[in-house]
Design a protein around this motif. Structure first.
Motif, PDB file in Angstrom:
ATOM      1  N   LEU A  40       0.841  -1.204   0.000  1.00  0.00           N
ATOM      2  CA  LEU A  40       0.000   0.000   0.000  1.00  0.00           C
ATOM      3  C   LEU A  40       0.873   1.250   0.000  1.00  0.00           C
ATOM      4  N   PRO A  41       0.341   2.382  -0.484  1.00  0.00           N
ATOM      5  CA  PRO A  41       1.151   3.607  -0.598  1.00  0.00           C
ATOM      6  C   PRO A  41       1.373   4.292   0.743  1.00  0.00           C
ATOM      7  N   MET A  42       2.426   5.091   0.802  1.00  0.00           N
ATOM      8  CA  MET A  42       2.673   5.922   1.977  1.00  0.00           C
ATOM      9  C   MET A  42       1.838   7.196   1.846  1.00  0.00           C
ATOM     10  N   ASP A  52      -6.871   8.470  10.549  1.00  0.00           N
ATOM     11  CA  ASP A  52      -6.589   8.576   9.123  1.00  0.00           C
ATOM     12  C   ASP A  52      -6.484   7.183   8.512  1.00  0.00           C
ATOM     13  N   LEU A  53      -6.942   7.059   7.272  1.00  0.00           N
ATOM     14  CA  LEU A  53      -6.838   5.784   6.567  1.00  0.00           C
ATOM     15  C   LEU A  53      -5.439   5.694   5.955  1.00  0.00           C
ATOM     16  N   THR A  54      -4.600   4.848   6.512  1.00  0.00           N
ATOM     17  CA  THR A  54      -3.229   4.663   6.072  1.00  0.00           C
ATOM     18  C   THR A  54      -2.995   3.189   5.764  1.00  0.00           C
ATOM     19  N   LYS A  55      -1.768   2.850   5.420  1.00  0.00           N
ATOM     20  CA  LYS A  55      -1.474   1.450   5.131  1.00  0.00           C
ATOM     21  C   LYS A  55      -1.579   0.580   6.380  1.00  0.00           C
ATOM     22  N   MET A 191       7.689   1.304   1.058  1.00  0.00           N
ATOM     23  CA  MET A 191       7.731   1.560   2.493  1.00  0.00           C
ATOM     24  C   MET A 191       8.102   3.015   2.773  1.00  0.00           C
ATOM     25  N   GLN A 192       8.048   3.371   4.035  1.00  0.00           N
ATOM     26  CA  GLN A 192       8.273   4.742   4.474  1.00  0.00           C
ATOM     27  C   GLN A 192       9.635   5.272   4.053  1.00  0.00           C
ATOM     28  N   SER A 193      10.650   4.443   4.137  1.00  0.00           N
ATOM     29  CA  SER A 193      12.009   4.832   3.779  1.00  0.00           C
ATOM     30  C   SER A 193      12.850   3.576   3.633  1.00  0.00           C
TER      31      SER A 193
END
Length: 562
Positions: A40-42, A52-55, A191-193
């Motif tokens: 899923l996107p960051m 918030d709808l996040t991964k 991923m985030q980083s």
């Protein structure tokens, strides 16, 4: 293309429902969390009154809804226990912070909902679905399989630079300048980083390696687990190019081998790595928060073992920490921190340190400019500023407690047992995760699943080992490895409770015993010597009326894997 990112997040909730419809519930949970974390996107979608709808939350919301629709009986069986209190306190602490700082009850309730979405739901799912050893092995295998699926993407980005997220979702999730390492690129994929990817590979490598050493999993498909471990370790070190994550992998394996080698030396000696790893984060946080640990001396010590570039990064980080620590203790009540926003100045985050000045705008008027003077990376310093010393203490306790719960229930001498190896490796990884929180703030839902699972893990065999010896405790663990694991045989001690274990019936005295015992040993079969004539049970078990168990019940056809 950013619309694709929003669509992916929105579609993941119904996709999770579909997973529950076609897979056993536990495997659906693993697929949803691992798949969501990897692909899923960051990005985030703001939802009024909800997290918030996040991964992370997309998987959590989908699973919570699926449990209510497909597996609601399991949810009704859930019973809280004392070891859930740290997580409960960590999720509720933002409410006290909001009230103390005059932000209002609504803000406090909203902050609690946010905390539950990020931490509480994954923890609850872990408590529901990963409360036995066999279930935890499935989680470990799922994480390893996810890492194997990710390998081609990692190697592609190592060559072309980390741009897959941009190509698919239309934006770069992290600075590409930090991706240049050792004459090449450090991948990020989705991923985030690069740091987050490296820690995931560390997790998968450590799990794969210890499951191979312990004999939990010999092969994944047709590939030997030794080959899987070697490939993952190579990818983690050479492709991910992150010194800290590689160091965590080496330290974790060293800790587990220490425990295995000194298992007969006594609990404190064998458990020394657990004690040391658990003490690192609280000790550092106390020394830095109280200004006892001098920054210059620490930097001077590191100058002997690191490069100038890394030393400069460390110095910048520690200067920022000093500034935020001073700001955190200026809060109205330092025990509860500042909260997330300043009602008197909405442009500021109250616990951060800013430099402020005015500059002319294009229309000739002056405009206010705020610059963050103390950029922070570590979760510990962010938590200290937002939620104070109480919140920070609850965070540390939540993450470190499960390792000691496992130690209490399953003595260290069994941590290399095939049934225990996956959960033992994850316990060490949680301690390493807390150390990593001194450097970074990268939430990982798989660690939160593990927190819940280990907290309620069973069976507990310490009392069995103390009363009846190693052979009896080993047999209980072997029963936990059986294909019907998850429904403990009659009399087996369950999590948090004492009690006797079931004595297998005489039906175990098969040709294997007659020919000299279970020399080879099999899946779920204890290792014992040749029994005496007229044997009707397993040596080492207590012969107590009513404790003789029939063969383990066969799970009914249909939905399995719970």
């Amino acid at each position: 293309m950013k619309e694709i990112a929003l669509l992916a997040l929105l579609a993941w909730v119904p996709f999770t429902l579909l997973l529950f419809a076609v897979l056993p519930p536990r495997r659906a949970v693993i697929a949803a969390y691992v798949g969501g974390w990897l692909f899923l996107p960051m990005s985030a979608i703001k939802l009024a009154g909800l997290p918030d709808l996040t991964k992370i939350t997309a998987s959590s919301f989908g699973i919570l809804l699926a449990v209510g629709l497909f597996d609601w009986r399991l949810l009704l069986k859930f019973r809280p226990a004392w070891y859930d209190l740290p997580m409960l306190g960590w999720c509720l602490s933002p409410f006290a912070t909001s009230v103390v700082n005059g932000l209002g009850v609504y803000d406090g309730a909203s902050s609690v909902v946010q905390q539950l979405g990020l931490w509480g739901i994954p923890y609850l799912v872990g408590r529901l679905y990963f409360r036995d050893l066999e279930a935890f092995k499935e989680l470990g295998v799922g994480i390893v399989v996810g890492a194997i699926v990710y390998l081609p993407f990692c190697y592609v980005e190592m060559v072309i630079s980390p741009t897959l997220h941009q190509k698919l979702y239309g934006f770069v999730q992290h600075s590409l300048a930090q991706s240049k390492r050792w004459g090449g690129f450090r991948p990020m994929v989705f991923m985030q980083s690069g740091l987050a990817l490296a820690m995931y590979m560390t997790t998968a490598s450590l799990l794969a390696g210890w499951m191979w050493v312990g004999g939990s999993v010999r092969r994944l498909g047709f590939v030997p687990m030794s080959v899987v471990t070697a490939v993952l370790c190579f990818t983690q070190v050479v492709v991910c190019k992150t010194v800290a994550a590689s160091g965590f992998m080496v330290i974790g394996l060293a800790a587990l081998f220490w425990i295995r080698s000194l298992k007969s030396a006594g609990g404190l000696v064998a458990g020394l790595p657990i004690l040391v790893l658990a003490a690192i984060a609280p000790t550092y946080m106390y020394l830095r928060g109280s200004a006892t640990l001098d920054r210059d001396k620490l930097i001077d010590a590191f100058s002997r073992v690191t490069t100038e570039e890394r030393l400069q990064s460390l110095s910048t980080r520690m200067v920022a920490e000093d500034m935020v620590v001073v700001r955190a203790f200026d809060a109205p009540d330092p025990k509860w921190g500042w909260g997330k926003w300043d009602p008197n100045d909405l442009a500021k985050t109250p616990w951060r340190v800013y430099s402020e000045y005015m500059k002319p705008s294009l229309d000739g008027l002056e405009e206010r400019v705020l610059r963050d003077s103390a950029p922070t990376d570590g979760l510990w310093i962010i938590t200290l500023g937002q939620y104070g010393t109480v919140g920070l203490s609850l965070l540390a306790l939540t993450i470190t407690l499960p390792a000691f719960i496992l130690w209490r229930r399953i003595p260290l001498r069994f941590w290399h047992h095939p049934a225990v190896a996956p959960v033992a490796a994850m316990s060490v990884l949680l301690l390493l995760h807390m150390v990593d929180n001194l450097l970074n703030a990268m939430l990982n839902p798989l660690f939160m699943l593990a927190l819940g699972g280990i907290s309620g893990i069973g069976p507990a065999v310490r009392s069995v080992n103390r009363r009846y010896g190693v052979a009896a405790a080993t047999a209980v663990l072997d029963q936990g490895r059986s294909p019907t694991a998850g429904a403990y045989p009659a009399g087996v001690a369950t999590p948090g409770r004492g009690g006797y274990i079931a004595q297998p019936v005489g039906g175990y005295a098969t040709a294997g015993y007659a020919s000299g015992g279970y020399a080879a040993g099999g899946y779920g079969v204890p290792q014992f010597t040749t029994p005496a004539a007229g044997f009707s049970g397993v040596p080492g078990f207590p012969s107590i009326a009513g404790l003789q168990a029939a063969a383990p019940p066969v799970q009914p056809a249909g939905r399995r894997g719970r």
